[in-house]
Design an enzyme around this catalytic site. Structure first.
Site, mmCIF file in Angstrom:
data_model
loop_
_atom_site.group_PDB
_atom_site.id
_atom_site.type_symbol
_atom_site.label_atom_id
_atom_site.label_comp_id
_atom_site.label_asym_id
_atom_site.label_seq_id
_atom_site.Cartn_x
_atom_site.Cartn_y
_atom_site.Cartn_z
ATOM 1 N N LEU A 271 -9.013 11.329 9.472
ATOM 2 C CA LEU A 271 -9.421 12.683 9.068
ATOM 3 C C LEU A 271 -10.947 12.810 9.021
ATOM 4 C CD1 LEU A 271 -6.826 13.114 6.169
ATOM 5 C CD2 LEU A 271 -6.804 14.304 8.381
ATOM 6 N N THR B 204 -13.605 1.595 9.553
ATOM 7 C CA THR B 204 -12.370 1.498 8.791
ATOM 8 C C THR B 204 -11.578 0.285 9.267
ATOM 9 O OG1 THR B 204 -10.470 2.747 7.995
ATOM 10 C CG2 THR B 204 -11.149 3.221 10.257
ATOM 11 N N LYS C 10 -14.185 -3.747 8.406
ATOM 12 C CA LYS C 10 -15.196 -3.597 7.344
ATOM 13 C C LYS C 10 -15.989 -4.890 7.092
ATOM 14 C CE LYS C 10 -12.931 0.248 4.997
ATOM 15 N NZ LYS C 10 -12.409 0.794 3.722
ATOM 16 N N ALA D 251 -5.511 -6.805 -5.018
ATOM 17 C CA ALA D 251 -6.770 -7.554 -5.073
ATOM 18 C C ALA D 251 -7.321 -7.755 -3.659
ATOM 19 C CB ALA D 251 -6.547 -8.887 -5.773
ATOM 20 N N GLY E 125 -9.375 -5.728 -0.117
ATOM 21 C CA GLY E 125 -10.700 -5.181 0.169
ATOM 22 C C GLY E 125 -11.018 -3.935 -0.647
ATOM 23 N N ALA E 126 -10.029 -3.059 -0.824
ATOM 24 C CA ALA E 126 -10.297 -1.815 -1.556
ATOM 25 C C ALA E 126 -10.644 -2.126 -3.011
ATOM 26 C CB ALA E 126 -9.088 -0.889 -1.482
ATOM 27 N N THR F 25 -0.233 -11.881 -5.323
ATOM 28 C CA THR F 25 -0.737 -13.253 -5.303
ATOM 29 C C THR F 25 -1.719 -13.380 -6.473
ATOM 30 O OG1 THR F 25 -0.604 -13.121 -2.898
ATOM 31 C CG2 THR F 25 -1.811 -15.010 -3.805
ATOM 32 N N LYS G 153 -5.549 -14.496 -6.312
ATOM 33 C CA LYS G 153 -6.572 -13.595 -5.775
ATOM 34 C C LYS G 153 -7.094 -12.649 -6.859
ATOM 35 C CE LYS G 153 -5.723 -11.754 -1.599
ATOM 36 N NZ LYS G 153 -4.843 -11.227 -0.527
ATOM 37 N N LEU H 137 -4.554 5.059 -4.165
ATOM 38 C CA LEU H 137 -5.629 5.186 -3.164
ATOM 39 C C LEU H 137 -5.103 5.753 -1.854
ATOM 40 C CD1 LEU H 137 -7.955 2.050 -3.372
ATOM 41 C CD2 LEU H 137 -7.826 4.040 -4.845
HETATM 42 P P1 NDP Z 1 -5.820 -5.230 1.888
HETATM 43 O O1 NDP Z 1 -4.929 -5.555 3.036
HETATM 44 O O2 NDP Z 1 -7.173 -5.832 1.805
HETATM 45 O O3 NDP Z 1 -5.052 -5.640 0.516
HETATM 46 C C1 NDP Z 1 -3.714 -5.261 0.320
HETATM 47 C C2 NDP Z 1 -3.309 -5.537 -1.133
HETATM 48 O O4 NDP Z 1 -2.003 -4.993 -1.336
HETATM 49 C C3 NDP Z 1 -3.215 -7.031 -1.486
HETATM 50 O O5 NDP Z 1 -3.642 -7.193 -2.818
HETATM 51 C C4 NDP Z 1 -1.713 -7.310 -1.331
HETATM 52 O O6 NDP Z 1 -1.255 -8.360 -2.152
HETATM 53 C C5 NDP Z 1 -1.132 -6.009 -1.827
HETATM 54 N N1 NDP Z 1 0.228 -5.698 -1.317
HETATM 55 C C6 NDP Z 1 0.579 -5.417 -0.046
HETATM 56 N N2 NDP Z 1 1.900 -5.125 0.023
HETATM 57 C C7 NDP Z 1 2.392 -5.241 -1.246
HETATM 58 C C8 NDP Z 1 3.683 -5.071 -1.823
HETATM 59 N N3 NDP Z 1 4.740 -4.729 -1.075
HETATM 60 N N4 NDP Z 1 3.829 -5.245 -3.163
HETATM 61 C C9 NDP Z 1 2.755 -5.588 -3.924
HETATM 62 N N5 NDP Z 1 1.499 -5.771 -3.431
HETATM 63 C C10 NDP Z 1 1.326 -5.601 -2.112
HETATM 64 O O7 NDP Z 1 -5.870 -3.615 1.855
HETATM 65 P P2 NDP Z 1 -7.060 -2.701 1.296
HETATM 66 O O8 NDP Z 1 -7.459 -3.245 -0.027
HETATM 67 O O9 NDP Z 1 -8.099 -2.522 2.338
HETATM 68 O O10 NDP Z 1 -6.342 -1.270 1.134
HETATM 69 C C11 NDP Z 1 -5.413 -0.989 0.085
HETATM 70 C C12 NDP Z 1 -5.017 0.483 0.111
HETATM 71 O O11 NDP Z 1 -6.128 1.320 -0.207
HETATM 72 C C13 NDP Z 1 -4.500 0.997 1.473
HETATM 73 O O12 NDP Z 1 -3.348 1.793 1.213
HETATM 74 C C14 NDP Z 1 -5.625 1.855 1.999
HETATM 75 O O13 NDP Z 1 -5.153 2.891 2.830
HETATM 76 C C15 NDP Z 1 -6.186 2.420 0.697
HETATM 77 N N6 NDP Z 1 -7.605 2.868 0.803
HETATM 78 C C16 NDP Z 1 -7.870 4.206 0.557
HETATM 79 C C17 NDP Z 1 -9.169 4.692 0.622
HETATM 80 C C18 NDP Z 1 -9.431 6.158 0.356
HETATM 81 O O14 NDP Z 1 -10.526 6.636 0.703
HETATM 82 N N7 NDP Z 1 -8.531 6.889 -0.268
HETATM 83 C C19 NDP Z 1 -10.313 3.808 0.954
HETATM 84 C C20 NDP Z 1 -9.923 2.406 1.152
HETATM 85 C C21 NDP Z 1 -8.611 1.988 1.086
HETATM 86 P P3 NDP Z 1 -1.387 -9.929 -1.680
HETATM 87 O O15 NDP Z 1 -2.804 -10.334 -1.986
HETATM 88 O O16 NDP Z 1 -0.397 -10.640 -2.523
HETATM 89 O O17 NDP Z 1 -1.057 -9.953 -0.213
#
Ligand code: NDP
Length: 269
Positions: A14, A60, A64, A126, A128-129, A151, A154, A212
């Site tokens: 967007l 994005t 990043k 935990a 990147g966001a 996890t 982390k 988010l």
């Molecule tokens: P990452 O891939 O870096 O991290 C994903 C996280 O989600 C990890 O902590 C992972 O846990 C956890 N996770 C994934 N699946 C599950 C599940 N089924 N149950 C529980 N925990 C789960 O992603 P990001 O941090 O980059 O992004 C996270 C979210 O934030 C996304 O949805 C992204 O779209 C959104 N976002 C929105 C923004 C906005 O402007 N609104 C800006 C940036 C991000 P584990 O460590 O155990 O794998």
């Protein structure tokens, strides 16, 4: 001004619509394109864009960290996040910024009127966001920021990395209790897979619940509504606010966001 967003996938971004509305509002001439970037060619694609006169770009998923490495100078937010979502081309210097955290903060405080001082904040996830939002959140002096992750190690590591900025702790999702918290931020990517992290329902009671993820009623938002949350919000406001910070970083002009949030929500419905 030649601007762009790099990502893969990028089709549904967007950002061009948001920045075009900012440009119309502030009277700045921009050209803002989506650039589908091959996963192994971020640096080459960015360098081509700069050689063609590109003055700034957003980055994005999944680039990043590559953008952090490409930048030759970093803001404090970029430095603590270890990731860059905005680069400004300043002569030979590529200044890396991370506006995700400030975007969330502006949405919470300006748009939703939430005061974070002395509040208990629970972040789910935990990745990147979470790393990007921790510093701006802690600068608001909440009583405590708890990080819970699938996890556990982390979450514990992130809490340790940020302990000098405020009261933090990290643990596994299963350790979340029914004790009250003020704000729950879902920073997992579970909503992307239409899933809800498996956590106790009582913690949502009377809490502000913020996902988010944006643009859709997510399983986390359903869970919050079904468990007596006081407010349930998606991340569209954060998306527009992080873009506004990037736009100001490039152009020096601060756009107003409220009408843009409404327009983008209507576009995305
Ligand atoms: P990452 O891939 O870096 O991290 C994903 C996280 O989600 C990890 O902590 C992972 O846990 C956890 N996770 C994934 N699946 C599950 C599940 N089924 N149950 C529980 N925990 C789960 O992603 P990001 O941090 O980059 O992004 C996270 C979210 O934030 C996304 O949805 C992204 O779209 C959104 N976002 C929105 C923004 C906005 O402007 N609104 C800006 C940036 C991000 P584990 O460590 O155990 O794998």
């Amino acid at each position: 001004m030649k601007l762009a967003v790099f990502g893969n996938p990028i089709e549904h971004s967007l950002s061009p619509s948001i920045h075009t509305l900012f440009a119309q509002q502030t009277g700045v001439q921009i050209e803002y394109n989506k650039i589908l970037t091959p996963v192994n060619a971020f640096v080459e694609t960015a360098q081509d864009f700069i050689a063609q006169g590109g003055k700034g770009f957003n980055i994005t998923v999944p680039f990043k960290v590559d953008a952090f490495n490409l930048a030759t100078k970093h803001s404090i937010n970029a430095q603590t996040a270890g990731a860059v979502n905005t680069i400004k081309v300043d002569g030979n210097t590529l200044i890396g910024e991370n506006t995700d955290g400030i975007g969330l903060l502006n949405d919470l405080t300006k748009n939703l009127g939430i005061d974070l001082q002395n509040k208990i904040v629970l972040i789910l996830g935990a990745g990147g966001a979470t790393r990007g939002i921790l510093l701006p959140l802690l600068q608001q002096r909440p009583a405590q920021v708890m990080i819970a992750n699938r996890t556990a190690s982390k979450a514990a590591q992130l809490a340790k990395d940020f302990e000098s900025y405020g009261e933090t702790c990290g643990f596994g999702l299963e350790k979340i209790k029914d004790d009250p918290v003020d704000i729950i931020i879902n920073a997992t990517s579970a909503s992307l897979e239409k899933q809800m992290p498996n956590i106790t329902a009582g913690v949502a009671n009377n809490a502000i619940c913020y996902d988010l993820m944006y643009g859709k009623q997510t399983p986390f938002m359903d869970w919050a509504q079904n468990n007596n949350a006081s407010m349930v919000v998606d991340g569209l406001g954060m998306l527009v606010e992080q873009a506004a910070s990037a736009f100001e970083f490039w152009t020096g002009k601060q756009p107003k966001t409220q009408t843009v949030i409404e327009a983008i929500r209507a576009l995305n419905d």
